[in-house]
Motif scaffolding. Structure first.
Motif, PDB file in Angstrom:
ATOM      1  N   VAL A  50       0.833  -1.204   0.000  1.00  0.00           N
ATOM      2  CA  VAL A  50       0.000   0.000   0.000  1.00  0.00           C
ATOM      3  C   VAL A  50       0.868   1.255   0.000  1.00  0.00           C
ATOM      4  CG1 VAL A  50      -1.640   1.358   1.374  1.00  0.00           C
ATOM      5  CG2 VAL A  50      -2.010  -1.097   1.057  1.00  0.00           C
ATOM      6  N   ARG A  54       1.182   4.062  -3.034  1.00  0.00           N
ATOM      7  CA  ARG A  54       0.926   5.493  -2.833  1.00  0.00           C
ATOM      8  C   ARG A  54       2.121   6.335  -3.274  1.00  0.00           C
ATOM      9  NH1 ARG A  54      -2.255   5.811   3.043  1.00  0.00           N
ATOM     10  NH2 ARG A  54      -3.871   4.277   2.509  1.00  0.00           N
ATOM     11  N   TRP A  55       3.294   5.735  -3.300  1.00  0.00           N
ATOM     12  CA  TRP A  55       4.495   6.444  -3.743  1.00  0.00           C
ATOM     13  C   TRP A  55       4.760   6.262  -5.238  1.00  0.00           C
ATOM     14  CZ3 TRP A  55       7.493   3.950   0.908  1.00  0.00           C
ATOM     15  CH2 TRP A  55       7.098   4.593   2.089  1.00  0.00           C
ATOM     16  N   GLU A  81      -6.164   0.731  -3.715  1.00  0.00           N
ATOM     17  CA  GLU A  81      -4.833   1.343  -3.826  1.00  0.00           C
ATOM     18  C   GLU A  81      -4.178   1.022  -5.177  1.00  0.00           C
ATOM     19  OE1 GLU A  81      -3.690   3.344  -1.614  1.00  0.00           O
ATOM     20  OE2 GLU A  81      -4.833   2.898   0.213  1.00  0.00           O
ATOM     21  N   ARG A 286      -1.745   2.240   8.068  1.00  0.00           N
ATOM     22  CA  ARG A 286      -1.878   2.835   6.739  1.00  0.00           C
ATOM     23  C   ARG A 286      -2.298   4.306   6.737  1.00  0.00           C
ATOM     24  NH1 ARG A 286      -4.697  -2.247   3.416  1.00  0.00           N
ATOM     25  NH2 ARG A 286      -3.119  -3.814   4.030  1.00  0.00           N
ATOM     26  N   THR A 291       3.697  11.145   2.593  1.00  0.00           N
ATOM     27  CA  THR A 291       3.799  11.362   1.150  1.00  0.00           C
ATOM     28  C   THR A 291       5.241  11.654   0.762  1.00  0.00           C
ATOM     29  OG1 THR A 291       3.448  13.752   1.281  1.00  0.00           O
ATOM     30  CG2 THR A 291       1.475  12.340   1.159  1.00  0.00           C
TER      31      THR A 291
END
Length: 305
Positions: A50, A54-55, A81, A286, A291
């Motif tokens: 996850v 997100r990266w 995701e 999570r 970020t």
């Protein structure tokens, strides 16, 4: 239809976490009120996927769920995701992995009550090895021993980097160490491995098994590692932790992200440690995933980045 090629293939636990806060852990045979209940997907490798997704990293995940409501929620949490879940096997008539977690924000610690999936473990016949052979990094926690060992062997033969999250000393973990390139263990694993609280000694003994880089995460004390014999020891990033659930999972995700970016090992570990610390600021493994913008802001204040 041409199959999509991914950067990271993860194999391991996936579960549903119920997390609540208490002022302090209660004594036996008492009632204890909790607050701020949250429900999140969990599991060491699943949560690492996850964070990577997100990266901006393309990820595929293989694991096991039951055909219960929890299984639906676990899979949905990964699908949302944009993680490929074609390798998640649904065991009909069985129950998914589940955990209830008690967090003590004032002390920065948590206690986990969990149930493993009730169905048969993932077998090597259920892994899409063609997908695995085209990734850059293979990541496992060794929970499914047979499948993890088979996948590690295939990955090594294909020249794929193997990263192992050694949370606990279970059957097959030392064999996985021999097949891994990067073996990062918990403090609990290290103590069980050598029988005493000497993380550097644990690193040295693990390095003898073959990994190029070994490490031991030490919670609020930071981490210790060996990079081809070179000792790395760093303190933890100072934070007022709310919940330490997922810190180790995100540490591994951060390390893998650095590998994909071809960073040096010190920077891989630094990003891993920072990301792991940041996730502790919120409940669950999570919700607090930082970020890349947060990382870049930090880097603007530090020459090392």
């Amino acid at each position: 239809m041409k199959k999509r090629i991914f950067e990271v293939f993860g194999l391991g636990q996936c579960c549903l976490d119920y997390i609540g806060k208490v002022f302090s852990y209660p004594p036996l045979d008492t009632k204890c009120e909790f607050s701020d209940l949250v429900i999140q997907g969990g599991g060491p490798v699943a949560t690492a996927m996850v964070a990577l997704a997100r990266w901006g990293v393309s990820c595929a995940f293989a694991g096991v769920v039951g055909d219960d409501r929890f299984g639906e929620m676990i899979k949905s949490s990964l699908d949302e995701e944009n993680i490929d879940t074609s390798g998640v096997i649904v065991r009909n008539g069985f129950e998914s992995q589940f955990a209830f977690i008690v967090a003590e924000p004032g002390l920065g610690r948590r206690t986990i009550f969990w149930r493993r999936p009730t169905g048969p473990p993932l077998s090597h016949e259920e892994i899409d090895f063609r997908m695995l052979q085209n990734v850059k990094v293979f990541h496992t926690d060794g929970f499914f021993t047979e499948a993890s060992l088979a996948a590690c062997k295939i990955a090594k033969e294909a020249g794929i980097q193997v990263v192992v999250d050694a949370g606990s000393l279970r059957e097959g973990m030392l064999e996985l160490a021999r097949l891994s390139d990067y073996f990062i263990a918990s403090e609990t694993f290290a103590k069980a491995f050598i029988g005493e609280d000497k993380p550097l000694d644990a690193c040295m003994k693990l390095a003898e098994l073959g990994p190029n880089v070994v490490g031991v995460t030490l919670g609020p004390k930071g981490y210790m590692a060996l990079d081809r014999g070179r000792i790395i020891e760093r303190p933890a990033y100072p934070v007022e932790a709310v919940d330490t659930t997922g810190c180790g999972d995100i540490f591994h995700a951060g390390f893998i992200y650095g590998l994909l970016k071809n960073w040096n090992i010190d920077k891989c570990f630094d990003f891993a440690a920072w990301a792991g610390a940041m996730v502790s600021l919120k409940l669950g493994g999570r919700a607090g995933i930082p970020t890349l913008e947060d990382w870049n802001k930090k880097c603007n204040r530090r020459i090392m980045c």
